[in-house]
Motif scaffolding. Sequence first.
Motif, PDB file in Angstrom:
ATOM      1  N   ALA A1059       0.824  -1.272  -0.439  1.00  0.00           N
ATOM      2  CA  ALA A1059      -0.398   0.178  -0.325  1.00  0.00           C
ATOM      3  C   ALA A1059       0.760   1.022  -0.177  1.00  0.00           C
ATOM      4  CB  ALA A1059      -0.684   0.063   1.140  1.00  0.00           C
ATOM      5  N   VAL A1060       1.689   1.256   0.987  1.00  0.00           N
ATOM      6  CA  VAL A1060       3.300   2.212   0.925  1.00  0.00           C
ATOM      7  C   VAL A1060       3.647   2.485  -0.440  1.00  0.00           C
ATOM      8  CG1 VAL A1060       4.503   1.470   1.673  1.00  0.00           C
ATOM      9  CG2 VAL A1060       4.359   4.030   1.870  1.00  0.00           C
ATOM     10  N   LYS A1061       3.889   1.526  -1.143  1.00  0.00           N
ATOM     11  CA  LYS A1061       4.826   1.788  -2.303  1.00  0.00           C
ATOM     12  C   LYS A1061       4.035   1.994  -3.463  1.00  0.00           C
ATOM     13  CE  LYS A1061       6.733  -2.011  -5.473  1.00  0.00           C
ATOM     14  NZ  LYS A1061       6.652  -3.125  -6.299  1.00  0.00           N
ATOM     15  N   ASP A1062       1.877   1.773  -3.457  1.00  0.00           N
ATOM     16  CA  ASP A1062       2.017   2.679  -4.751  1.00  0.00           C
ATOM     17  C   ASP A1062       2.001   3.629  -4.019  1.00  0.00           C
ATOM     18  OD1 ASP A1062       1.074  -0.144  -5.361  1.00  0.00           O
ATOM     19  OD2 ASP A1062      -0.933  -0.733  -4.420  1.00  0.00           O
ATOM     20  N   VAL A1063       1.839   3.830  -3.332  1.00  0.00           N
ATOM     21  CA  VAL A1063       1.673   5.851  -2.787  1.00  0.00           C
ATOM     22  C   VAL A1063       2.860   6.307  -2.654  1.00  0.00           C
ATOM     23  CG1 VAL A1063       1.394   7.576  -0.954  1.00  0.00           C
ATOM     24  CG2 VAL A1063       0.186   6.048  -0.787  1.00  0.00           C
ATOM     25  N   ALA A1064       4.791   5.877  -3.039  1.00  0.00           N
ATOM     26  CA  ALA A1064       5.302   5.940  -3.352  1.00  0.00           C
ATOM     27  C   ALA A1064       5.829   6.241  -4.950  1.00  0.00           C
ATOM     28  CB  ALA A1064       6.412   5.073  -2.696  1.00  0.00           C
ATOM     29  N   LYS A1065       4.903   4.867  -5.312  1.00  0.00           N
ATOM     30  CA  LYS A1065       4.864   4.912  -6.613  1.00  0.00           C
ATOM     31  C   LYS A1065       4.213   6.257  -7.411  1.00  0.00           C
ATOM     32  CE  LYS A1065       5.638   0.116  -9.243  1.00  0.00           C
ATOM     33  NZ  LYS A1065       4.419  -0.646  -9.324  1.00  0.00           N
ATOM     34  N   ALA A1066       3.295   6.179  -7.273  1.00  0.00           N
ATOM     35  CA  ALA A1066       2.620   7.984  -7.397  1.00  0.00           C
ATOM     36  C   ALA A1066       2.624   9.432  -7.331  1.00  0.00           C
ATOM     37  CB  ALA A1066       0.761   8.133  -7.010  1.00  0.00           C
ATOM     38  N   THR A1125      -5.247  -4.385  -4.396  1.00  0.00           N
ATOM     39  CA  THR A1125      -4.463  -5.069  -5.771  1.00  0.00           C
ATOM     40  C   THR A1125      -5.202  -4.305  -6.654  1.00  0.00           C
ATOM     41  OG1 THR A1125      -4.129  -6.759  -4.410  1.00  0.00           O
ATOM     42  CG2 THR A1125      -4.579  -7.806  -6.845  1.00  0.00           C
ATOM     43  N   ILE A1126      -6.997  -4.563  -7.053  1.00  0.00           N
ATOM     44  CA  ILE A1126      -7.306  -4.233  -7.848  1.00  0.00           C
ATOM     45  C   ILE A1126      -7.997  -3.128  -8.054  1.00  0.00           C
ATOM     46  CG2 ILE A1126      -9.578  -3.849  -9.009  1.00  0.00           C
ATOM     47  CD1 ILE A1126     -10.715  -6.136  -6.764  1.00  0.00           C
ATOM     48  N   GLU A1127      -7.578  -2.017  -7.628  1.00  0.00           N
ATOM     49  CA  GLU A1127      -6.991  -0.501  -7.793  1.00  0.00           C
ATOM     50  C   GLU A1127      -5.463  -0.315  -8.668  1.00  0.00           C
ATOM     51  OE1 GLU A1127      -6.881   3.120  -8.781  1.00  0.00           O
ATOM     52  OE2 GLU A1127      -9.244   2.176  -7.509  1.00  0.00           O
ATOM     53  N   CYS A1128      -4.766  -0.896  -7.865  1.00  0.00           N
ATOM     54  CA  CYS A1128      -3.190  -1.339  -8.597  1.00  0.00           C
ATOM     55  C   CYS A1128      -2.968  -1.893  -9.630  1.00  0.00           C
ATOM     56  CB  CYS A1128      -2.855  -2.062  -7.453  1.00  0.00           C
ATOM     57  SG  CYS A1128      -0.648  -2.590  -8.091  1.00  0.00           S
ATOM     58  N   ILE A1129      -3.686  -2.667 -10.220  1.00  0.00           N
ATOM     59  CA  ILE A1129      -3.556  -3.406 -11.436  1.00  0.00           C
ATOM     60  C   ILE A1129      -4.207  -2.265 -12.086  1.00  0.00           C
ATOM     61  CG2 ILE A1129      -4.127  -4.924 -12.459  1.00  0.00           C
ATOM     62  CD1 ILE A1129      -4.004  -7.014 -10.299  1.00  0.00           C
ATOM     63  N   LYS A1130      -5.514  -1.921 -11.386  1.00  0.00           N
ATOM     64  CA  LYS A1130      -6.001  -0.867 -12.538  1.00  0.00           C
ATOM     65  C   LYS A1130      -4.900   0.260 -13.322  1.00  0.00           C
ATOM     66  CE  LYS A1130     -10.403  -1.136 -11.950  1.00  0.00           C
ATOM     67  NZ  LYS A1130     -11.390  -0.488 -10.914  1.00  0.00           N
ATOM     68  N   GLN A1131      -4.651   0.338 -11.923  1.00  0.00           N
ATOM     69  CA  GLN A1131      -3.052   2.064 -12.195  1.00  0.00           C
ATOM     70  C   GLN A1131      -2.178   1.339 -12.597  1.00  0.00           C
ATOM     71  OE1 GLN A1131      -2.075   3.746  -9.004  1.00  0.00           O
ATOM     72  NE2 GLN A1131      -4.205   4.087  -8.159  1.00  0.00           N
ATOM     73  N   PHE A1136       0.781   1.060 -18.770  1.00  0.00           N
ATOM     74  CA  PHE A1136       0.626   0.192 -19.471  1.00  0.00           C
ATOM     75  C   PHE A1136       0.026   0.116 -21.215  1.00  0.00           C
ATOM     76  CE2 PHE A1136      -0.967  -4.042 -22.036  1.00  0.00           C
ATOM     77  CZ  PHE A1136       0.321  -4.356 -22.551  1.00  0.00           C
ATOM     78  N   GLN A1137      -1.199   0.909 -21.254  1.00  0.00           N
ATOM     79  CA  GLN A1137      -1.856   1.214 -22.444  1.00  0.00           C
ATOM     80  C   GLN A1137      -1.132   2.824 -22.580  1.00  0.00           C
ATOM     81  OE1 GLN A1137      -5.711   0.738 -20.671  1.00  0.00           O
ATOM     82  NE2 GLN A1137      -6.278  -0.555 -22.386  1.00  0.00           N
TER      83      GLN A1137
END
Length: 1517
Positions: A1059-1066, A1125-1131, A1136-1137
């Motif tokens: 969860a914190v890794k997602d924040v760092a990526k964003a 996880t669903i939110e992360c995969i969507k991001q 990817f797109q």
Amino acid sequence: PLFGPGSKMVTSAKSSVPTVTDQAAAMQLGQCAKNLATCLAELRTSAQKAHEACGPMEIDSALTAIQTLRSELQDAKMTAVNAQLKPLPGESLEKCAQDLGSTSKSVGSSMAQLLTCAAQGNEHYTGIAARETAQALKTLAQAARGVAASTTDPKGAAAMLDSARDVMEGSALLIHEAKQALISPGDAESQQRLAQVAKAVSHSLNNCVNCLPGQKDVDMALKSIGEASKKLLIETIPPASKSFQEAQSELNQTAAELNQSAGEVVHASRGSSSQLAVASGKFSQDFDEFLDAGIEMAGHTQKKDDQVQVIGNLKNISMASSKLLLAAKSLSVDPAAANAKNLLAAAARAVTDSINQLITLCTQQAPGQKECDNFQYKGMLDNPNEPVSDLSYFDCIESVMENSKVLGESMAGISQNCKTGDVSAFGDCVGSASKALCGLTEAAGQASYLVGVSDPNSQAGHQGLVDPIQFAKANQAIQMACQNLVDPESSPSQVLSAATIVAKHTSALCNACRLASSKTTNPVAKRHFVQSAKEVANSTANLVKTIKALDGDFSEENRNRCRVATAPLIEAVENLTTFASNPEFASVPAKISTEGSAAQEPILQSARSMLDSSTHLLKTARSLVINPKDPPTWSVLAGHSRTVSDSIKSLITAIRDKAPGQRECDSSIDNINKCIRDIEQASLAAVSQNLPSRDDISLEALQEQLTSTVQEIGHLIDPVSTAARGEASQLGHKVTQLAGYFEPLIKASVGVASKLKDHQQQMTFLDQTKTMAESALQMLYAAKEGGGNPKASHTHDAIAEAAQLMKEAVDDIMVTLNEAASEVGMVGGMVESIADAMAKVSAAGYTMTKSVTCPDELGALASQVTVDYSQLAVQGRLAAHTAEPEEIGFQIKTRVQDLGHGCIFLVQKAGALQITPSDGFTKRELIDCARAVTEKVSLVLSALQAGNKGTQACITAATAVSGIIADLDTTIMFASAGTLNAENEESFADHRENILKTAKALVEDTKMLVSGAASGQEKLAQAAQSSAKTITQLTDVVKLGAASIGSDDPETQVVLINAVKDVAKALGELISATKCAAGKAADDPSMYQLKSAAKVMVTNVTSLLKTVKAVEDEATRGTRALEATIECIKQEMSVFQSRDAPNKTTTPEEFIRMTKGITMATAKAVAAGNSGRQEDIIHTANVSRKAMSDMLTTCKQAAYHPEVSEEVKNRALMFGAECTTAYIDLLEHVLLVLQKPTAEQKQHLAACSKRVAGAVTELIQTAEAMKGSEWVDPEDPTVIAETELLGAAASIEAAAKKLEQLKPRAKPKQADETLNFEEQILEAAKSIAAATSALVKSASAAQRELVAQGKVGSVPANAVDDGQWSQGLISAARMVAAATSNLCEAANASVQGHASEEKLISSAKQVAASTAQLLVACKVKADQDSEAMRRLQIAGNAVKKASDNLVRAAQKAAFEKSDEDNVVVKTKFVGGIAQIIAAQEEMLRKERELEEARKKLAQIRQQQYKFLPSELREDSN
């Protein structure tokens, strides 16, 4: 003031050099231009330094100058009293009066500038403004003295000198106050004093101007109009004393007279002061009579509303009349003022319009009175050297066509209505005819201006920073509207319409200020425009509030409030108008040549004839509508009608024929065609080897001529294409200029070719010149077709293409020229280029080494320096323009210019060294220059970094964030392995609050980042630093929190860290989006990206907060993890797109390996959905996240591999997206099952998983297509082993080569010399280690296969006698590992000088031997002909060969070492014998040791041999 004209002079001189036919004069002119440019540059630098040193003294010197002027005027007054004051030579009353009028404006505007600078605390610009004020006052004092000396009225002379002296006193006080204000900027009291003093000075300036002859009379007229207008303020209108018919005819009569007087005022304002005095007196008299007639008419109106309307119209006429006199007054004072004539025409038109409104209102029975309009339109045709509107030439043609159609219809309507006697319809037709005439006249005036300006000998005017007409009109409209607002008689509808007018004009003014502030480079003006716009906007907002209140209740109190609110608005608009009238911002009028005037004449002639005949036609029609039965008048009407239509036809023809630029395009095309024929003749002569050499001029001079001509042509490409696409008036100038350079180009080019010895070079020069001429011809044809019409968009592509071709031709010939010039050490052209690049701004170390080693390469390097500096100058200019604060921009500009000087010296020295390559002194000088350039480059870099603090901070923060993400990945690995434990006994609750608090702080930082992108570099830097700091704190507290959960629940730990890794990526994405959007406009695409990145950031922080809250709640934490996880995969999917290419590519095998993880994750997801246990779901969430992320990353990397075809790439991207969508659906369905676990829903899980499986199959097929026919299973251990062994072989080869190159050492080598060798050896060792691990896998797989086939029995656990080969293949593989480890140690020791080459050799032999044993072990009982076996064999052989090479290289090194061992032989006899004995002893000892070592090896081998299986013994034999 010197630098602008000086630079222009240099540019003009340079551009005219190629056109001068006399060689000596051309060279002299070129040299002088260069010298002037150098001197100007030096002067500019010195002036800047002097200004820095003496800046504050400017104010004091201005004060002294003004005080001197005051005492001079005092002396003049004394002389005048004694009647001794005489005019100086060349002074006349008219000239001095005009000087005084025009100077009074510049004094006003420079004082406004002074006030602004002082208020802003800008010392640099206050000094400049003070100096300018003092200069303007000097001219004013001289003019005042001249007027006083030339006038015959002693009282007038004394008044003039007194008022001028008052101006000096006030100005001295103003400058003194400005100096005080600088000492304490922002002090309200000093600001107030400044404003008061400024008002006093402005008042005394007006007094001074009013003392001019003629001005007094205009003032009297203005006063009398004001007095007369008081009659309109009476409560009740007196009853009428005459009959309605009498009143009506009197009103018509006085209206015609007033209109006539207005025309006379316009005419007189361009004549002498006495004419203006007479005309203004008559105008005020006629106005008085007209007003009486109007009031009489108002007495006849029946309704109160009508009466209010009549009085309102009379007030408008009164105001318009005052404005007309003021405009006439200002034109007579300063006839050269920009747009003053147009302003006067506009004021006269306003008088006519307001009279017409009243007539229409009062005389419904007698329409057709509007023919007096046309008297005013004629004024537009008197002044064809100023633009009438902003229509382009092609818009003028359209306007003429449309209006002529309307005029034709109106004329037909007029004669029709005369027959029927339909008076109201007749009035409408007259109205539309009048409008059409106005449109026609405007279009004709503008077209004639454009035709005049487009003549190559004319000079176009240029648009000023602001349009004074717009400001003056807005000022006038706002004042009139404010008067109507506060008029007690105004009705609610009038109040609202006045409010609308105010809002419309103030918003237009604010927009004009915004534009002006963005265009100007003067920081004080920039701020002043912004500040003025704010003042106008605020005072308008306050006024609108009071108007709303007034609209609700028309009480006296509300009217008073409204009156009070109008004062600040009027003052703000007045101040802005004064500031905008600064000559610095004014437009420059065009100078039209005699040829241009001649070209204008047909258009003007037709337009005048049209106006005259239509005026006669309307007069005739007016008498006909009253008396339709008059045959002679009908024939007169027909005659006028015919004249009107003829003159319109001739007008259209004249405008069409005179289209700007066409004539010039034709003659330029002829000119270039002739040049192409000349170059073809020269080429033919060159082919037959008889091109006559030009002996009258040197090759160097010719090359210089050619270079300067080509450069000038290059500079003209963009202007020609711009003109052809939308600036018709510039087209003629630019094409004539362009074509003018081709004759000198051809001469110089043929001359250069004739002097070249090399035939090939001759032909290259001539061909390139011909290409250039042909591309210019194509450009001219395209330009002629485009004609400067912005609407002819079908031609624009052809123009752009021709321009591109021409640029390429110029670049080609310049490259050839520079090469030819640098071969002989000629650097003039390059110096020119650098100087050019420097003017636009308003690899040095490498050169040092080359100067020493190979001077002949210096030419190419010098031209590289030139190209690099030109690019730097362009970028530097942009950087300086956008840098914040302005001082940094100034610093960038000066440092880039300094660097330019350095580059010029460097290039000149390089040229000198090429001419004398052996001159040591020049070499030293060149090295010094190169060192100076390096220093200056670092100064430029430091200035640039200071200017983009924010961007630098963003880059630093982004690096920090990517480090944090990598650290979190490592933490996830520890957590997954179950080794992430807390140091103390603590629970998650101890950390929860801290995490939430830090996350909220991060949200605040996000907001700051987004706003920082728009606000400036300083704020952006703070925001970036702050966000990097906060994310570091957040990851630390989350890691502590995760550790406190304990390693017995690794899945929850992973969820939290993810969860914190997602924040760092964003945050990383947001920082890079902010960096891209910094300083861009609000509607820029990068701003939208920034907003979407900010949304993702907020979503991810919210997701973290939810996860933190759910960690301790066992019932929901699995669900929460799955949602995250669903939110992360969507991001990941949106990344990817996106169209951005990945930063590296990968192999299809890697892609397939990653794809297989999805199959396992899908199975886990279905199982978790069926079981519904939170632990399973958390595990699924973690596995899914990793599997999908890996698949999407490798899919994109593999798809973008250069060898993958477009079709396969698109398929891979499509199925990657499809697989992700299917997987997201599966996870969402798992969530659904958790909430409503029904059997039906669980069955649906299988369908979802099938969709995923289908997509995975498609993906694998796509990957196979990427690989082509040579497809292998990436999971096959044999393939892995093959890949790793080949890698190892390559590394060992490299190490061997390196070892061969190294010299043997007599003492231990220094570590740094052998660093590369060490790396190669270690790389080889690493590769072998990797190969070993792959081989171990391969071995165990093979072992399992053999056991399964029954070829090998399963070994009991306690069997000891099987010895080394008890585990078959695997022990063989382990031997490779052990050998590799030995090689590593030996390599390391050998590199550091601690071990011998022998140890390295034996280690390498051991590697080769153990690899061979492994291959033997693989052969045992395996299928000999299998593909896998063949490949492994090849790879193993490669390792063996590489090891052998390494051994050979090491042996060679050892052998050479023994050759070079230095033995010191002692000379004394006894010492010598002792030496021999010692050497023999050592030899015997070594022989004995060797024998022992051999025995030991034999024993080891016998022991090993005992344990070998029989198959191996045969083989190894």
